[in-house]
Enzyme design. Structure first.
Site, PDB file in Angstrom:
ATOM      1  CG  ASP A  23      -1.990   0.952   0.980  1.00  0.00           C
ATOM      2  OD1 ASP A  23      -2.242   1.444   0.147  1.00  0.00           O
ATOM      3  OD2 ASP A  23      -2.715   1.081   2.162  1.00  0.00           O
ATOM      4  CG  ASN A  71      -7.276  -2.463  -6.520  1.00  0.00           C
ATOM      5  OD1 ASN A  71      -6.360  -3.278  -6.188  1.00  0.00           O
ATOM      6  ND2 ASN A  71      -7.470  -1.434  -5.773  1.00  0.00           N
TER       7      ASN A  71
END
Ligand code: FPP
Length: 249
Positions: A23, A71
């Site tokens: 991340d 996503n």
């Protein structure tokens, strides 16, 4: 530090299976005044570095959360760039995986990937299928809840009755049926959450969160995570004494 780290690490138990939530690519790019895609490109360098370092250190399995089921909802240009990066990685690094004896594996709703990406992924998996030193698993179009739903659908379609279902055979219906349980989850960029990653498999996994953004993550950060892991006592619901006795016997 350099010469001392390996003996220090090998004195303790290394995790067999590391999973990583990579991340912070967007934040890394923003801090540098760059677009998000530049952050993902830089993140690819960290991916390569992590794979190389894990192999050198003797880790047997590494699983990367490369693209979540959620996503797909990102801007189309970003989704396309991520798919392109993935494809480039597979095309350029396939031979290196073979040289390093790394078997490629993928989990997730792979049928949702663009057909060109799916094709090169399948070819690379095939090419590396007899590699034995490490398994690299890419989680693609992956969601933990989606995985559980897919498992339940398969269980129902195979007509398995409730009394025959247990933890052992349930895990055989998960995408990860061939992988060892994850020992260590590393999450970068400081967020303390699971983000729908390997919800079943994480039951007893040690969690290590670092504030380092993914594009800055290198071997030294991995070593820090491993040393931290080695200082923990994993009890799996037992007492400390039981664990000590189990290790002695
Ligand atoms: C999270 O950062 C990262 C991703 C959603 C994608 C990570 C993927 C790669 C580095 C490439 C993967 C390819 C291979 C071959 C493994 P973010 O964009 O959510 O960052 P932010 O939270 O700072 O916005």
């Amino acid at each position: 530090m350099k010469g001392k780290v390996k003996p220090l690490l090998t004195q303790g138990k290394l995790p067999r299976h590391i999973i990583v939530i990579m991340d912070g690519n967007g934040r890394w790019a923003k801090r540098k005044g760059l677009d998000r895609i530049s952050g993902h490109k830089e993140g690819m360098k960290s991916v390569k570095s992590l794979i190389k370092a894990s192999r050198q250190l003797g880790i047997k399995a590494v699983t990367l959360y490369a693209f979540s089921a959620q996503n797909w909802k990102r801007p189309q240009i970003e989704v396309e760039a991520l798919m392109q990066l993935l494809k480039e990685y597979l095309v350029k690094e396939g031979n290196r995986l073979v040289e390093r004896e790394i078997k490629l594996n993928a989990i997730g709703r792979l049928w949702e990937l663009p057909s060109d990406v799916y094709e090169v992924l399948s070819k690379t998996i095939e090419k590396t299928k007899s590699c034995k030193e490490m398994t690299l698993t890419l989680a693609l179009s992956y969601g933990g809840r989606e995985e559980l739903i897919d498992a339940v659908k398969r269980i129902i379609s195979q007509g398995i009755s409730p009394e025959d279902l247990n933890e052992g055979n349930f895990s055989q219906f998960l995408y990860t049926s061939d992988l060892p349980e994850p020992d260590l989850l590393i999450r970068t960029s400081g967020e303390i959450r699971l983000s729908n990653f390997l919800l079943w498999q994480l039951a007893y996994t040690e969690i290590y969160v670092t504030k380092t953004l993914w594009p800055d993550f290198r071997k030294r950060h991995l070593i820090r995570a491993l040393l931290n892991y080695q200082n923990r006592e994993r009890r799996f619901g037992l007492t400390s004494d039981q664990i000590i006795r189990r290790e002695i016997s």
